[in-house]
Enzyme design. Structure first.
Site, mmCIF file in Angstrom:
data_model
loop_
_atom_site.group_PDB
_atom_site.id
_atom_site.type_symbol
_atom_site.label_atom_id
_atom_site.label_comp_id
_atom_site.label_asym_id
_atom_site.label_seq_id
_atom_site.Cartn_x
_atom_site.Cartn_y
_atom_site.Cartn_z
ATOM 1 N N GLY A 159 6.742 -2.674 5.856
ATOM 2 C CA GLY A 159 8.123 -3.133 5.818
ATOM 3 C C GLY A 159 9.075 -2.279 6.624
ATOM 4 O O GLY A 159 8.764 -1.176 7.053
ATOM 5 N N GLU A 160 10.245 -2.866 6.885
ATOM 6 C CA GLU A 160 11.337 -2.177 7.582
ATOM 7 C C GLU A 160 12.341 -1.773 6.492
ATOM 8 O O GLU A 160 13.060 -2.624 5.955
ATOM 9 C CB GLU A 160 11.948 -3.139 8.614
ATOM 10 C CG GLU A 160 13.301 -2.756 9.165
ATOM 11 C CD GLU A 160 13.395 -1.344 9.722
ATOM 12 O OE1 GLU A 160 12.762 -1.045 10.734
ATOM 13 O OE2 GLU A 160 14.126 -0.505 9.115
ATOM 14 N N CYS A 217 6.060 -6.164 14.993
ATOM 15 C CA CYS A 217 5.727 -5.345 16.151
ATOM 16 C C CYS A 217 4.324 -5.723 16.614
ATOM 17 O O CYS A 217 3.425 -5.958 15.811
ATOM 18 C CB CYS A 217 5.792 -3.855 15.802
ATOM 19 S SG CYS A 217 7.443 -3.348 15.292
ATOM 20 N N SER A 262 10.855 4.132 15.392
ATOM 21 C CA SER A 262 9.655 3.620 16.065
ATOM 22 C C SER A 262 10.069 3.174 17.459
ATOM 23 O O SER A 262 10.632 2.095 17.620
ATOM 24 C CB SER A 262 9.106 2.403 15.301
ATOM 25 O OG SER A 262 8.704 2.785 14.030
ATOM 26 N N CYS A 287 1.173 -3.842 15.218
ATOM 27 C CA CYS A 287 1.140 -3.508 13.798
ATOM 28 C C CYS A 287 0.498 -4.618 12.981
ATOM 29 O O CYS A 287 0.950 -5.769 13.029
ATOM 30 C CB CYS A 287 2.563 -3.251 13.320
ATOM 31 S SG CYS A 287 2.686 -3.005 11.542
ATOM 32 N N CYS A 319 -1.944 4.531 10.330
ATOM 33 C CA CYS A 319 -0.722 3.791 10.625
ATOM 34 C C CYS A 319 -1.037 2.454 11.300
ATOM 35 O O CYS A 319 -1.879 2.373 12.174
ATOM 36 C CB CYS A 319 0.144 4.624 11.553
ATOM 37 S SG CYS A 319 1.699 3.851 11.902
ATOM 38 N N SER A 347 11.881 5.663 8.219
ATOM 39 C CA SER A 347 11.421 5.272 9.547
ATOM 40 C C SER A 347 11.889 3.849 9.830
ATOM 41 O O SER A 347 11.638 2.941 9.042
ATOM 42 C CB SER A 347 9.895 5.343 9.585
ATOM 43 O OG SER A 347 9.428 4.800 10.799
ATOM 44 N N HIS A 360 8.179 3.490 20.849
ATOM 45 C CA HIS A 360 7.004 2.817 21.427
ATOM 46 C C HIS A 360 7.148 2.320 22.857
ATOM 47 O O HIS A 360 6.212 1.738 23.400
ATOM 48 C CB HIS A 360 6.544 1.644 20.548
ATOM 49 C CG HIS A 360 6.384 2.025 19.118
ATOM 50 N ND1 HIS A 360 5.589 3.060 18.709
ATOM 51 C CD2 HIS A 360 6.953 1.523 17.989
ATOM 52 C CE1 HIS A 360 5.661 3.178 17.391
ATOM 53 N NE2 HIS A 360 6.483 2.279 16.931
ATOM 54 N N CYS A 401 6.253 -7.746 6.628
ATOM 55 C CA CYS A 401 7.372 -7.289 7.462
ATOM 56 C C CYS A 401 7.705 -8.379 8.463
ATOM 57 O O CYS A 401 6.812 -8.992 9.041
ATOM 58 C CB CYS A 401 7.002 -6.006 8.201
ATOM 59 S SG CYS A 401 8.396 -5.325 9.136
ATOM 60 N N CYS A 422 3.364 8.186 1.836
ATOM 61 C CA CYS A 422 3.897 7.132 2.699
ATOM 62 C C CYS A 422 4.114 5.904 1.830
ATOM 63 O O CYS A 422 3.182 5.380 1.223
ATOM 64 C CB CYS A 422 2.902 6.867 3.831
ATOM 65 S SG CYS A 422 3.449 5.581 4.942
ATOM 66 N N ASN A 441 -4.366 2.317 16.278
ATOM 67 C CA ASN A 441 -5.551 1.921 15.506
ATOM 68 C C ASN A 441 -5.823 0.454 15.770
ATOM 69 O O ASN A 441 -5.127 -0.413 15.238
ATOM 70 C CB ASN A 441 -5.291 2.119 14.015
ATOM 71 C CG ASN A 441 -5.369 3.574 13.669
ATOM 72 O OD1 ASN A 441 -6.417 4.191 13.732
ATOM 73 N ND2 ASN A 441 -4.208 4.135 13.356
ATOM 74 N N GLU A 485 0.813 -1.210 0.000
ATOM 75 C CA GLU A 485 0.000 0.000 0.000
ATOM 76 C C GLU A 485 0.844 1.256 0.000
ATOM 77 O O GLU A 485 1.928 1.292 0.560
ATOM 78 C CB GLU A 485 -0.922 -0.019 1.215
ATOM 79 C CG GLU A 485 -2.025 -1.023 1.019
ATOM 80 C CD GLU A 485 -2.929 -1.152 2.213
ATOM 81 O OE1 GLU A 485 -2.541 -0.723 3.306
ATOM 82 O OE2 GLU A 485 -4.021 -1.693 2.034
HETATM 83 S S1 SF4 Z 1 5.669 -1.236 12.740
HETATM 84 FE FE1 SF4 Z 1 7.017 -1.221 10.933
HETATM 85 S S2 SF4 Z 1 8.752 -2.544 11.572
HETATM 86 FE FE2 SF4 Z 1 7.078 -2.999 12.998
HETATM 87 S S3 SF4 Z 1 6.001 -4.761 12.063
HETATM 88 FE FE3 SF4 Z 1 4.965 -2.878 11.355
HETATM 89 S S4 SF4 Z 1 5.912 -2.431 9.382
HETATM 90 FE FE4 SF4 Z 1 7.290 -3.841 10.453
#
Ligand code: SF4
Length: 389
Positions: free
Chosen positions: A172-173, A117, A226, A120, A350, A204, A228, A113, A106, A307, A93
């Protein structure tokens, strides 16, 4: 028949080399690059200042192809989200967020990924594969010229640019798909392509420490981390990569990065999770983490209301809690913003990216990739670890 070369995969130097292979001078590469990235052209016949012989050569050997659009939704607040086909059942996306004085895109860098996390939904679908340069820059290429088409704005440098900022914050990272990400970044910054300033392009990361250093050397753009969590025990549970690169190492990497960064601060992203990481004590612990004498990290905080998605078992902190948390950071002199939730009605907020494509991911490939990453980054990589509550 040999496969066509996708010119979106080539950075400026590679395009010069490609033209040399065709017996063409370097300035032809510049012309070609402008046609592609400034005019959004994909038809070689439209490139009228290139000799017909070159156009014919290109037609038989090359293509300009971004991932094709599966869906295209515009939210009531103007946020526009595209779901793009990257082949073999994978989709990513791209989200455009219009604001008064800027337009931010974005971008995704991987299909799925592996970092996983806890909060996510992209992480929950696992890792499928790295995107190519053409698939990464192709998101900017497609979005810029689609947005112009919608508004009736002419392509080319004279037309009003729609995308003024790019954040690599989609699926993704980015730093685990380093080379293609950096090549795409170089194209974003190139004056014969998008000419974006380094300050307006943000990578990011969840904290891949060695790659933060590598980015500082190869293409220092603005950096968002990130975060958190305010301590290792909590972050181990929320961002499993923390077990490999704990907070002290991450903070040290941020300080090193700032010596090369185009901005004099790091942006810390902090997802606000009810009863997990949102207490006053957590806020104070964060202040101590980033204001630590000689080890301080000049930074801004961006608080992101979570979210919720069904499998997460997590809840969004209420607004009063988020404000109280922000106040503690601000009272300590830290610039703090609370992210406005955008595009809620089209799942573009996000942590919701790719929510609708979970079934497309190939389980077999995912498991294989996960094993590779675990070999590389340790056995806890990508594991769901219960969050202490
Ligand atoms: S927050 Fe970013 S690094 Fe973490 S799982 Fe989601 S996409 Fe991957």
């Amino acid at each position: 028949m040999t496969a066509l070369t996708n010119l979106l995969d080539l950075d400026p130097a590679q395009l010069v080399a490609y033209c040399a292979e065709l017996g063409e001078k370097p300035f032809r590469a510049k012309q070609l690059q402008r046609w592609i990235h400034q005019f959004g052209a994909s038809d070689f016949d439209a490139m009228t200042d290139l000799a017909k012989s070159l156009r014919d050569k290109l037609k038989s050997r090359a293509t300009i192809a971004a991932p094709s659009v599966i869906t295209d939704h515009t939210s009531a607040d103007g946020t526009r989200k595209w779901l793009l086909d990257v082949g073999q059942g994978n989709a990513v996306e791209t989200v455009f967020i219009p604001e008064e004085n800027r337009g931010t895109l974005c971008i995704s860098t991987q299909a799925g990924c592996a970092v996983n996390c806890r909060f996510c939904s992209t992480g929950k679908q696992g890792f499928s594969r790295n995107l190519t340069v053409g698939e990464i820059i192709g998101q900017l290429w497609m979005a810029e010229f689609e947005l112009r088409k919608t508004k009736g704005i002419e392509p080319g440098p004279k037309g009003e640019r729609q995308i003024t900022n790019v954040v690599m914050m989609g699926m993704g990272e980015p730093l685990l798909n380093f080379e293609p990400t950096v090549t795409a970044l170089k194209l974003m910054l190139d004056d014969n392509a998008y000419g974006l300033s380094r300050r307006r392009v943000t990578v990011s990361t969840s904290g891949v420490v060695p790659m933060i250093d590598k980015l500082s050397q190869e293409c220092p753009v603005a950096l968002a981390v990130s975060l958190h969590a305010s301590n290792d025990a909590l972050r181990d549970g929320l961002v499993p990569l923390n077990r490999k690169y704990p907070l002290a190492e991450l903070m040290a990497a941020c300080r090193r990065y700032l010596a090369f960064a185009p901005r004099d601060f790091i942006t810390f992203e902090y997802c606000m999770l009810d009863g997990v990481n949102d207490s006053d004590a957590h806020a104070r612990e964060l202040v101590a983490l980033v204001q630590n004498g000689e080890d301080s990290v000049p930074c801004k905080f961006n608080l992101i209301p979570f979210n919720p998605f069904p499998e997460s078992g997590l809840k969004r902190s209420n607004n009063a809690r988020i404000k109280a948390f922000a106040q503690i950071l601000m009272d300590a002199g830290i610039v703090t913003t609370i992210r406005k939730t955008r595009g809620d009605d089209i799942d573009a907020a996000c942590g919701q990216l790719a929510g609708e494509i979970q079934d497309r991911t190939k389980v077999q490939e995912r498991m294989q990739k996960m094993a590779e990453y675990q070999k590389k980054f340790g056995k806890n990589f990508g594991r769901i670890v219960e969050v202490p509550r």
